[in-house]
Design an enzyme around this catalytic site. Structure first.
Site, mmCIF file in Angstrom:
data_model
loop_
_atom_site.group_PDB
_atom_site.id
_atom_site.type_symbol
_atom_site.label_atom_id
_atom_site.label_comp_id
_atom_site.label_asym_id
_atom_site.label_seq_id
_atom_site.Cartn_x
_atom_site.Cartn_y
_atom_site.Cartn_z
ATOM 1 N N TYR A 141 5.413 10.828 3.134
ATOM 2 C CA TYR A 141 4.797 9.554 3.540
ATOM 3 C C TYR A 141 5.409 8.443 2.705
ATOM 4 O O TYR A 141 5.560 8.565 1.491
ATOM 5 C CB TYR A 141 3.287 9.597 3.305
ATOM 6 N N ASP A 234 11.675 7.799 -3.132
ATOM 7 C CA ASP A 234 10.391 7.107 -3.095
ATOM 8 C C ASP A 234 9.506 7.702 -4.187
ATOM 9 O O ASP A 234 8.942 8.783 -4.039
ATOM 10 C CB ASP A 234 9.747 7.259 -1.715
ATOM 11 N N LYS A 262 1.793 2.157 -7.280
ATOM 12 C CA LYS A 262 0.683 2.830 -7.967
ATOM 13 C C LYS A 262 0.670 2.568 -9.486
ATOM 14 O O LYS A 262 0.219 1.513 -9.889
ATOM 15 C CB LYS A 262 0.678 4.307 -7.587
HETATM 16 C C1 LIG Z 1 1.119 5.598 -1.686
HETATM 17 C C2 LIG Z 1 2.518 5.785 -1.268
HETATM 18 C C3 LIG Z 1 3.208 4.818 -0.522
HETATM 19 C C4 LIG Z 1 2.530 3.599 0.031
HETATM 20 O O1 LIG Z 1 2.046 2.754 -0.941
HETATM 21 P P1 LIG Z 1 0.919 1.681 -0.546
HETATM 22 O O2 LIG Z 1 0.747 0.883 -1.783
HETATM 23 O O3 LIG Z 1 -0.284 2.475 -0.144
HETATM 24 O O4 LIG Z 1 1.444 0.882 0.585
HETATM 25 C C5 LIG Z 1 4.546 5.007 -0.290
HETATM 26 N N1 LIG Z 1 5.177 6.109 -0.714
HETATM 27 C C6 LIG Z 1 4.549 7.066 -1.416
HETATM 28 C C7 LIG Z 1 5.308 8.255 -1.883
HETATM 29 C C8 LIG Z 1 3.196 6.952 -1.694
HETATM 30 O O5 LIG Z 1 2.565 7.933 -2.347
#
Ligand SMILES: *Cc1c(COP(=O)(O)O)cnc(C)c1O
Length: 423
Positions: A141, A234, A262
């Site tokens: 994701y 990512d 995060k």
């Molecule tokens: C949480 C997450 C996202 C999205 O981040 P948001 O701040 O919720 O838009 C993208 N990539 C990874 C791997 C994530 O865990």
């Protein structure tokens, strides 16, 4: 007001009662908790119940709720203004704090969410490679931008089909879906000749916790080099979580672009993408790839990020300590499951931990989907009743924070044994 009543009220005015779907507890049943406050390792709901929190706002709160250092930094920043829409030194400071740990990342751009970070990184990679095709892995994701809301098509095809209404098929067709931890599936995608970038969670945390193997990640590096494609790691979840430097700290593999989120905001909306100067200098106003944000580099978010990262760097052996806690939990889960004859797989990376009710080790999304989600739902709800707040889906990762006490972990271990006996 009970959680149930609060949820009913919310549903009248907010779609589904929530502002992010997984919060609705849809896959485990029951009602979401409405939170009154968080403190340290604990969450308190509006009914007055107290929970040991292993979700931690889905990752950001590595020091727990209301960390003094971060809260103080935010209070100080607020007094000077909430937003300037003009540069401030805090942006440079946070940039230095992040980049200083990664020799392969020269420049950074701050945004407000992980979604924005990956969306922008994809646009940049397409602009740099001058190719439209991207490779994404089933089960990873990367936020909810159009190109990334794509799932594997049926049958043998690797072309993606949209996993959401409203994503143009003409766009989704450029997203090629490969199998996690399977290099041959990536080679297959490259045969299209249109692949300009590969985006991957090097430590996947959004299909449950499924780390990429060294062979897989170094193979991606080689394939991208061979085909002139941009490799994007990512690390929105794993950055400053799996280790101080995320995946890079564990395996040394260097992506061309890395996305963060995060933890780098310490609980405030802040994310970023960073990379080699040669690529990053293609971003506006230096280059021709457009990307902007009214609240990007917001001084309050920057203050939280600076305080959080500084504290991470200044806490001796932080990740060893967090890893010990996480390992204590997964060891407990493993041993208790074995005693009761429950099929269970566990994983730990730094402060991230996960488990699958699954007979076989989980290497990719297809494996993950074979997990017993009914058993997971029962487990999650029974743990919740005993005061332990776990992510409400089999396909999420749990976390530990600095504040988790051995006492809480031992109580949790007792609860796990009790619940496994009931399953
Ligand atoms: C949480 C997450 C996202 C999205 O981040 P948001 O701040 O919720 O838009 C993208 N990539 C990874 C791997 C994530 O865990």
């Amino acid at each position: 007001m009970t959680n149930k009543e609060a949820f009913e009220e919310a549903k009248k005015v907010i779609v589904g009662g929530v502002n992010s779907p997984v919060r609705a507890f849809g896959s485990v049943g029951g009602e979401p908790l409405f939170i009154k406050k968080g403190r340290g390792e604990f969450l308190y709901d509006i009914e007055g119940n107290k929970f040991v929190d292993f979700v931690l706002s889905w990752g950001p709160l590595i020091f727990g709720h209301c960390d003094k250092t971060i809260s103080t930094a935010v209070s100080k920043a607020i007094k000077k203004g909430l937003s300037f829409g003009a540069p401030c030194n805090a942006e440079t400071e946070l940039a230095q704090l992040v980049l200083g740990e990664f020799p392969h990342l020269d420049k950074i751009r701050f945004v407000s969410s992980g979604t924005e970070a990956t969306m922008s990184a994809i646009r940049l990679a397409r602009g740099f490679s001058k190719k439209d095709g991207i490779v994404k892995f089933a089960g990873c994701y990367h936020g909810h931008s159009d190109s990334l809301l794509v799932k594997a098509g049926s049958g043998a095809t690797t072309f993606g089909t949209s996993s959401s209404l409203g994503v143009p098929a003409d766009l989704a067709k450029h997203t090629h879906i490969a199998t996690y931890n399977d290099l041959s599936s990536v080679e297959e995608c490259f045969k299209s000749g249109e692949i300009g970038c590969v985006i991957v969670e090097p430590i996947a945390g959004n299909m449950g916790l499924v780390p990429g193997t060294q062979i897989f990640l170094s193979g991606l590096r080689k394939l991208c080099d061979k085909h002139g494609a941009v490799l994007i790691f990512d690390e929105v979840m794993s950055g400053f979580r799996a280790s101080k430097t995320g995946s890079y700290g564990l395996n040394g593999i260097k992506a061309d672009l890395v996305t963060f989120g995060k933890v780098i905001g310490g609980g405030m909306p802040c994310a970023a993408y960073a990379g080699r100067a040669e690529i990053m200098d293609l971003v506006s106003p230096v280059g021709g790839v457009y990307q902007a944000g009214t609240l990007s580099g917001n001084p309050v978010a920057m203050a939280a990020g600076i305080a959080c990262l500084t504290k991470i760097y200044q806490t001796p052996n932080l990740f060893e300590k967090l890893n010990k806690k996480a390992t204590f939990i997964t060891d407990t889960l493993k041993e208790s499951a074995k005693e009761k004859g429950i099929a269970l797989q566990t994983e730990v990376r730094g402060s991230m931990w996960g488990f699958f009710f699954n007979k076989k080790p989980v290497k990719n999304y297809e494996d993950a989907l074979k997990s017993d989600t009914k058993m997971f739902a029962a487990f999650q709800q029974k743990m919740l009743k005993r005061g332990f707040y776990l992510a409400p889906s089999q396909f999420e990762t749990c976390f530990v924070c600095k504040k988790h006490s051995q006492k809480s972990l031992e109580k949790m271990a007792d609860a796990v044994r009790e619940v496994f006996a009931e399953l």
